[in-house]
Write an enzyme that holds these catalytic residues in place. Sequence first.
Site, PDB file in Angstrom:
ATOM      1  N   GLY A 260      40.881  70.487  -9.294  1.00 46.05           N
ATOM      2  CA  GLY A 260      41.286  69.347  -8.485  1.00 46.05           C
ATOM      3  C   GLY A 260      41.813  68.221  -9.344  1.00 46.05           C
ATOM      4  CB  SER A 261      42.108  64.622  -8.654  1.00 48.61           C
ATOM      5  OG  SER A 261      40.759  64.222  -8.435  1.00 48.61           O
ATOM      6  CD  GLU A 282      43.951  74.074 -13.070  1.00 48.78           C
ATOM      7  OE1 GLU A 282      44.700  73.208 -13.614  1.00 48.78           O
ATOM      8  OE2 GLU A 282      44.029  74.373 -11.887  1.00 48.78           O
ATOM      9  CB  CYS A 316      47.577  72.177 -10.807  1.00 48.69           C
ATOM     10  SG  CYS A 316      47.347  73.957 -10.900  1.00 48.69           S
TER      11      CYS A 316
END
Length: 534
Positions: A260-261, A282, A316
């Site tokens: 995620g962020s 990640e 991403c």
Amino acid sequence: MEQTRSGRVSDATQTDLQTELLEILEQLGVPAVWQANASGMEWRAGTGAAVQVRSPIDGSVFGRFASSSLNDVQRAVEEAGAAFAKWRLVPPPQRGELVRRIGERLRQLKMPLARLVTIESGKILQEGLGEVQEMIDICDFAVGLSRQLYGLTIASERPGHRMMEQWHPLGPVGVISAFNFPVAVWSWNAMLALVCGDPVIWKPSEKTSLCGMACHAIASQLAAEFAAAPAGLLQLLQGSGDVGQALAESDGVPLVSATGSTRMGRSVAVTVAQRLGRSLLELGGNNAAIVAPTADLNLVLRGSLFAAFGTCGQRCTSLRRLFVHESLLESLVGRLTQAASQLPIGDPREPRTLAGPLIDEAAGEVMAGTLKEARAAGGQVWGGERVQPVSSAGAVSLAGGVYVRPAIVQVREPIPPMQRETFAPILYVVPYRDLETAITWQNAVPQGLSSAIFTSNVREAEWFCSPAGSDCGIANVNIGTSGAEIGGAFGGEKETGGGRESGSDSWKAYMRRVTNTINYSNELPLAQGIRFDV
């Protein structure tokens, strides 16, 4: 409140999209009553805040259900711990057999699961099919891996001794995943964890909760039919950040894999580190490609368009920055802007569509604000405006979806908005004169996930892949930044988090290493020649 699949928030007539969704969920084995928690095939209601189930295609709200509570998290961790005591003793090839069966079932359900991914995340059907194929591929990889969890035999300095290392199961693995890959990221973690001997506790994004229910239902049904699989092997939790935070805080979860962020990842990393657990992160990517003078512009065009605008710029690994040699700038910008202006935007279920919606209104507002900032910094912007496509499925109005024209921003040199990841279809184009400058600019951001160079010069390609080149976890030549295969380790450096998922030797994160020294002699010499005569 609990919400049945056939229930609706309003009394409005059920749309074709809702009808399609209900049919898909039935095919995938999702129970008629949506519940936040599941331990194997046992589904349990949550007692937390309401989770809204919606589609970005038209903004439809299909229902709501109560999210997991902190007590639900604790129960899931305890049940996974009990399952671990049994699953770790099952031989790895037998564990691989369960994963093989999951892969076979995914082959059978590839189309309905891909359609669900499209409805709930908004990515086009081709990308939904590709995501499910990733699940199938990682199952195949993990099955082979189940017979290759190798340790080493190490030469001992002491006569009559042998050293070796073994890899043992680690324990319950927490998986926190994002909306943009609502099924594949879980499978990257879960399939490796299962063959490594670890139960899995999954908290999917609250924006794609039905995808979480569907994957859990598929895998748990097969685990229930597999005699060696203990109860509680697979756990599902649903909710927002507080559920993930509780999972990260639990001592019963030795590894937390979070996608995620960067903001979310920092929180998870700090929480897990405080208890000296492991985290596999990640996180954000701010990916760049370099177009050298000898680049094949046809490859550049195709690779850049998919990397920048596929998934509506919400990967991403999406391409966000394109450094183009000044000799090619005018020609390439012209071709890019023309192609972007003609990109078919609309209902992601339709075959002709290449760009679906952004996930929600907030994403649209962030994109608009970023483009405003780019203009103020001197950027020349093409596209980026809201559009209102019409679905060929007459019963579906797309008015509630957030559809945008991909944006290309040309600047003379890097500008402040380029320092951060904007989850939207924005591509910055910057001219460069020498490769060293281009590589420096590429690396001069906090993130370090994916990168690429387009060139026909082998020296430039090798420089880019060398220690003096890209500082990212992924460095490609003559392909774009997105669309990684599962055979390689996936992840990046710096604010991307440093974790590695999927292929190569990523499996080692899910196991603990044990070094054994075995004395098969009648003597007891000490290492380093130490004498301790008694």
